[in-house]
Enzyme design. Sequence first.
Site: not given
Ligand code: 8YV
Length: 322
Positions: A152, A154, A175, A235, A264, A283-285
């Site tokens: 998608g 990302i 999908r 995830r 997490e 989880h710093i995406g």
């Molecule tokens: C957030 C994420 O940091 O957007 C998402 O789905 O996983 C991250 O951008 C996290 O969900 C906190 O709200």
Amino acid sequence: MNVFITKQVPQKGLDLLQEAGIAYTIAGNTLSQEALIAELKDYDALLSAGFVKADATLLEACRHLKVLSLFSVGYDNVDLATATSLGIPVGNTPGVLSRATADTAFLLMLAVSRKAFYNYHKILDGKWQEFEPVADLGIELDGKTLGIFGLGKIGYEMAKKCRAAFDMPVIYHNRRQNPEAEKELGARYVSFEELLAQSDVLSVHANFSPQTKELFNKDAFEKMKRNAIFVNTARGGLHQEEDLKAALESGAIWGAGLDVTNPEPMSPANPLLKMPNVCVLPHIGSATVETRDAMAVMAAKNVIAGLNGERLPTIVNAEVYG
Ligand code: 8YV
């Protein structure tokens, strides 16, 4: 009109709420579900940042909410069917975090390929020794095949970076096929089995759902190349952690880069953290100033629209409008 916000979010979003005449309260600490339900009795909207489980219990107790605005693109923590049946629109923040999240996947891929975190720890542990021609060697990425699971927004950004930086051919499984990625990046659609068998780097960018839960398990890792790097910035629930550990130990795959874990936070005692070919981030995406600002603006716009009885600009459960 007022909104309860579960964590401090960037000021840009708060300013928008204020300009729209919406009062807000930011939670002082993380609330239990019971406490959150009690709190929400006095609010018209919830802006949910961090992991708030909006399950049937919470939603049914808070059926008066005019909008549930998520400070995330992911919505796996919301019982969407219940929200829809109660008429609660749910908004998220797609698009604005795609580049930052893809940067994180790229960073992990490269860090794993050169055992970067492990080598850094060698310095801290006083183990930087004399030059050794064959010690702790990495592998190069030029021309290697990038496999994307879930191409998608990302996944597209990740593929674009990998093509530009390392001229990596791109294969993907989804999908639905992604004609833009096929045209712009030469991405080739393959079956899930082919994705496993052909990827040198396999990067996961799919939603978490009952269908994708622990899809990357013993069976999958055993079908992957022995030189493969597994990257997950989506995830933690998409991979089976014990199976991943076993695959790394047995050499079924070469390395792994994780920005997401299950659970997490990950325990500091987790053996994955000590493995040479593994890099883990907390989880710093989406954690850049630019992206978090944009997420706050989007989440605020969803709150404002919801409270004014308008369609949310970025709605997850469009069915709520019938
Ligand atoms: C957030 C994420 O940091 O957007 C998402 O789905 O996983 C991250 O951008 C996290 O969900 C906190 O709200």
